[in-house]
Design an enzyme around this catalytic site. Structure first.
Site, PDB file in Angstrom:
ATOM      1  N   ASP A  96     -67.588  99.050  21.940  1.00  0.00           N
ATOM      2  CA  ASP A  96     -67.125  99.479  20.623  1.00  0.00           C
ATOM      3  C   ASP A  96     -67.369 100.968  20.420  1.00  0.00           C
ATOM      4  OD1 ASP A  96     -65.814  97.773  18.894  1.00  0.00           O
ATOM      5  OD2 ASP A  96     -67.655  96.812  18.186  1.00  0.00           O
ATOM      6  N   GLU A 194     -59.114  90.429  13.662  1.00  0.00           N
ATOM      7  CA  GLU A 194     -60.269  89.762  13.039  1.00  0.00           C
ATOM      8  C   GLU A 194     -59.901  89.231  11.657  1.00  0.00           C
ATOM      9  OE1 GLU A 194     -63.981  91.882  13.248  1.00  0.00           O
ATOM     10  OE2 GLU A 194     -64.991  90.433  11.942  1.00  0.00           O
TER      11      GLU A 194
HETATM   12  O1  KIV Z   1     -68.707  94.177  16.954  1.00  0.00           O
HETATM   13  C1  KIV Z   1     -68.243  93.085  17.280  1.00  0.00           C
HETATM   14  O2  KIV Z   1     -68.943  92.175  17.731  1.00  0.00           O
HETATM   15  C2  KIV Z   1     -66.813  92.876  17.104  1.00  0.00           C
HETATM   16  C3  KIV Z   1     -66.333  91.467  17.184  1.00  0.00           C
HETATM   17  C4  KIV Z   1     -66.648  90.755  15.936  1.00  0.00           C
HETATM   18  C5  KIV Z   1     -64.923  91.379  17.539  1.00  0.00           C
HETATM   19  O3  KIV Z   1     -66.091  93.786  16.865  1.00  0.00           O
END
Ligand code: KIV
Length: 276
Positions: A96, A194
């Site tokens: 991320d 999501e």
């Molecule tokens: O940060 C995370 O775990 C996510 C998922 C919920 C897709 O973005």
């Protein structure tokens, strides 16, 4: 090392890449995805047969104990990504891009490069809408694999006023389909959806050619993702509707993870009670 990918053609469990995932979309085989934050769980999810692992900024909530993902830093993600990369071999590793780490093209590129070079990520995910098209295009133009996260975007929680299902109104649904198409055209290699209505999950999956992974986006997407701690019923308190406890009826985390993979593959997860 240079010939690793060639050698892997002959091993029984070659590592997953974007080509594998595209073939899975084309053949209709569901992509089993989960979050992980450390080497020990990374090994377990690899052993369970998971195809893709996300080092999500959800770590801010399940590891660091914050109420939101907003406090998570790039260094936090890199730290956990390094650990996960060490623990697993076969799954495709996604990291991320945390809150405010992609506000300009140059900042996004610098940070994506750190996630790949230092963290070992093979694709980066950013919470994206129409405003991020230029950033996705810039990253893709530098051959950075990108996943565009649409629907509920937890980094915007304070702006939108809570963790709420998105895309219920027709105008918002139409906008999300248009955004997904535009992000794909800008070079996104994958879309993550999501907490949206199942019908919208299906429409977006049909509207784009890249793999679409859903969390609370219904059964008609190309793959499912859940937060590891929800699958293993570690997270205390209220759970979103799409969460299923896979520890029920099994006696180890590995068995629960295998059950999750099987349920994604055979379509029994998500069931109607997990959908909107
Ligand atoms: O940060 C995370 O775990 C996510 C998922 C919920 C897709 O973005």
């Amino acid at each position: 090392m240079v010939y690793k990918q060639l050698e892997e053609r002959h091993v029984s469990r070659p590592s997953i890449n974007l080509t594998t995932l595209a073939k899975m979309k084309a053949s209709g085989e569901k992509i089993a995805t989960i979050t992980a934050y450390d080497a020990s769980f990374a090994k377990l999810v690899d052993d369970a047969g998971i195809e893709m692992v996300l080092v999500g900024d959800s770590l801010g909530m399940v590891i660091q104990g914050h109420d939101t993902t907003v406090p998570v830093t790039l260094n936090d993600i890199i730290y956990h990504c390094k650990a996960v990369a060490k623990g697993m071999y076969r799954p495709f590793l996604m990291a991320d891009m945390p809150f405010m780490s992609y506000t300009s093209r140059e900042q996004a590129l610098d940070n994506a490069v750190r996630l790949m070079q230092e963290g070992g990520a093979k694709i980066v995910k950013l919470e994206a809408g129409a405003k991020q098209i230029g950033i996705v295009e810039f990253l893709a133009g530098h051959d950075i694999p990108v996943c565009a996260h649409l629907g509920l975007r937890p980094q915007s929680v304070h702006k939108v006023g809570g963790f709420r299902i998105q895309g219920r109104e027709q105008s918002a649904a139409d906008q999300m389909i248009a955004d997904a198409r535009a992000l794909e055209a800008a070079g996104a290699d994958m879309v993550l959806l999501e907490q949206i209505p199942s019908a919208l999950g299906k429409a977006i999956t049909q509207a784009v050619h890249v793999p679409v992974i859903g969390i609370g986006a219904g059964p008609d997407v190309d793959g499912q993702i859940l937060v590891l701690y929800d699958v293993l019923d570690i997270t205390p308190g209220h759970k979103p509707r799409f969460v299923r406890n896979f520890m029920t009826g099994v006696d180890s985390p590995l068995q629960a993870l295998k059950k999750y993979v099987a349920a994604v593959k055979d379509g029994s997860y998500p069931a109607p009670e997990h959908c909107y």
